[in-house]
Structures are given as C-alpha cells and as structure tokens.
Design a protein around this motif. Structure first.
Motif, PDB file in Angstrom:
ATOM      1  N   PRO A 156       0.823  -1.218   0.000  1.00 39.82           N
ATOM      2  CA  PRO A 156       0.000   0.000   0.000  1.00 39.82           C
ATOM      3  C   PRO A 156       0.853   1.262   0.000  1.00 39.82           C
ATOM      4  CG  PRO A 156      -0.848  -1.594   1.587  1.00 39.82           C
ATOM      5  CD  PRO A 156       0.467  -2.120   1.107  1.00 39.82           C
ATOM      6  N   LYS A 157       0.516   2.179  -0.883  1.00 45.99           N
ATOM      7  CA  LYS A 157       1.308   3.396  -1.042  1.00 45.99           C
ATOM      8  C   LYS A 157       1.426   4.180   0.257  1.00 45.99           C
ATOM      9  CE  LYS A 157       1.715   7.499  -3.985  1.00 45.99           C
ATOM     10  NZ  LYS A 157       1.115   8.253  -5.128  1.00 45.99           N
ATOM     11  N   HIS A 158       0.332   4.240   1.036  1.00 46.08           N
ATOM     12  CA  HIS A 158       0.364   5.022   2.269  1.00 46.08           C
ATOM     13  C   HIS A 158       1.201   4.366   3.362  1.00 46.08           C
ATOM     14  CE1 HIS A 158      -2.795   2.119   3.345  1.00 46.08           C
ATOM     15  NE2 HIS A 158      -2.569   2.446   4.600  1.00 46.08           N
ATOM     16  N   MET A 159       1.642   3.131   3.113  1.00 48.13           N
ATOM     17  CA  MET A 159       2.472   2.413   4.081  1.00 48.13           C
ATOM     18  C   MET A 159       3.934   2.352   3.630  1.00 48.13           C
ATOM     19  SD  MET A 159       0.553   1.428   6.631  1.00 48.13           S
ATOM     20  CE  MET A 159       1.167  -0.091   7.383  1.00 48.13           C
ATOM     21  N   ILE A 160       4.294   3.171   2.650  1.00 50.58           N
ATOM     22  CA  ILE A 160       5.664   3.194   2.120  1.00 50.58           C
ATOM     23  C   ILE A 160       6.358   4.501   2.502  1.00 50.58           C
ATOM     24  CG2 ILE A 160       7.009   3.415   0.002  1.00 50.58           C
ATOM     25  CD1 ILE A 160       5.193   1.385  -1.295  1.00 50.58           C
ATOM     26  N   ARG A 161       7.608   4.387   2.967  1.00 50.72           N
ATOM     27  CA  ARG A 161       8.449   5.554   3.243  1.00 50.72           C
ATOM     28  C   ARG A 161       9.752   5.363   2.472  1.00 50.72           C
ATOM     29  NH1 ARG A 161       4.135   6.227   4.717  1.00 50.72           N
ATOM     30  NH2 ARG A 161       3.338   6.981   6.726  1.00 50.72           N
TER      31      ARG A 161
END
Length: 243
Positions: A156-161
């Motif tokens: 998930p994009k929002h879980m990537i840093r």
C-alpha cells in the motif's frame, strides 16, 4: 557546487559503519554497530526524537541485490533480499535461486557470486515469505519501486516511506533523486557502498535515515492527508455551485 542543506551532524560511533569492501555474501558483510536510536539531528532545527512505534504499525526496512539477465545483462533478477526491523536487527536475509540465465552477476557492486545463489532459496518461497513479513507494516527503503518490482509484490502506497522522496533529503541534491550513499554520509556520518554492496547494510542505512526524519516526515504526511480534496470542500449546508 551543490551546497548541503545543513552542516553534516557529528560522527556518532554508535551509528557509523566501517567501510564496506569485498563482501562475500551473507557471511562477510560489514554492518552498522547495533544502535537502535539514531544520533540527534536538526533537520528542522529541532531535535528529532525517535518515538515508540504504535503496536499496530511496525516498521521494517528492505533492500535487494540484483543480478543481470538477458543478452545485454540489463534485465534485473532478484539475487538477495534483506529485511531489518525498527531496531536495526536483521530478521530476514536470503539468497535466491536463479529463475533465468544470469548474464551478469554485477559482483563489484552487488557482491553476488555464482555460489551464493546456486544453492539459494526458490523465488516463489522467498516472495511468499517476504510478502508475509511486510503485511500491515510500514515499509522503509531506498528506491523501493525497484525492490518491489523484482520481488513481484505490491505494498500500500500510504504504508511506504521511500528515502528518495522525502523533501529535505532531496534538497541535498537540489530536487534530484539522492543516492543512498550520499544521504548516509551527509546525515548519518557513515560510509557505505565502498566496494561491493550489502543489502543488509543498505536496509539499515535507509532505516536510520527514516528514523532521523520520522517526526517531521510523519507530521508532513498527516497534514497532507487532512487537506480537503477537490470537490469535497465544506459548503455550509447549501447545495449547488458556489458563485
């Protein structure tokens, strides 16, 4: 000449790694000295304090080493994948058996040799194991799109840093994509990738960089998520278009 955003922080012996040269697979890489807490910094002219993670959102960092396939050696195939937890502890590190003919081991950079992957784990099992580890976790890394692509998994994009995207890191290279080696030297005072790379070391470097900027990074993302989206702005109970 590119001027650095900030003066580099002082070298911290608990974080800086020895120069990594002539690594030979998993048994001969030089890693950061165990130090779960990064050095104090002033990315935003404020002390960055590592906050305890929420129990429901664990943080892991990943990095992959790849070898070349296809006649020109330009295609990428997974050869090694390493994952560290938020304390910098290695929780996964495996070589991967080839699924195609290797035309370039890229040893001077990848550190991969034929004997490393000949007896490696089968790709399907590695993919399954990695996907399970990453599930519901905040994923940290450098240029993660390449790692996820070669692993053939999504996250998930929002879980990537991704350390190539954080704005203060990009200022070091005037908006261009910064290299992990340069970021690590400038912000952590540590020398990596001097010779053959180590996926464990690179994962730890990305993790340290994230932890260093975490407070400001997460606050920035929170502010972005709280902004009203176009077409969803409050209209005080009225209907129709505003004039």
């Amino acid at each position: 000449m590119v001027r650095p955003l900030l003066d580099p922080p002082r070298m911290n012996k608990n974080v800086a790694s020895a120069v990594h040269k002539n690594a030979n697979g998993a048994n001969n890489w030089i890693k950061f000295t165990n130090a779960p807490t990064p050095p104090a910094s002033n990315l935003n002219n404020n002390a960055v304090v590592q906050r305890q993670e929420k129990k429901d959102i664990e943080v892991v960092a990943i990095d992959c080493e790849m070898v070349g396939i296809h006649p020109d050696g330009q295609g990428n195939m997974l050869a090694r994948v390493s994952i560290v937890n938020s304390k910098g502890e290695t929780i996964y590190d495996k070589f991967v058996k080839p699924t195609a003919t290797v035309t370039d081991y890229r040893t001077p950079v990848s550190g991969i040799r034929p004997e490393d992957i000949e007896h490696g784990e089968v790709f399907v099992k590695v993919k399954k194991e990695v996907a399970q580890i990453l599930k519901n976790k905040l994923l940290v890394g450098h240029a993660l799109e390449h790692d996820l692509r070669v692993l053939r998994i999504s996250h998930p994009k929002h879980m990537i840093r991704d350390t190539t995207t954080y704005w203060q890191f990009k200022q070091l290279t005037e908006g261009r994509t910064p290299g992990l080696k340069r970021l690590t030297l400038h912000f952590l005072g540590a020398s990596i990738q001097e010779g053959e790379h180590s996926s464990v070391q690179d994962a730890k470097a990305a993790l340290q960089l994230y932890m260093l900027a975490r407070k400001d990074w997460e606050l920035l993302l929170k502010k972005r998520r709280s902004r009203p989206r176009n077409g969803n702005k409050p209209h005080n109970g009225t209907h129709g278009k505003h004039k």
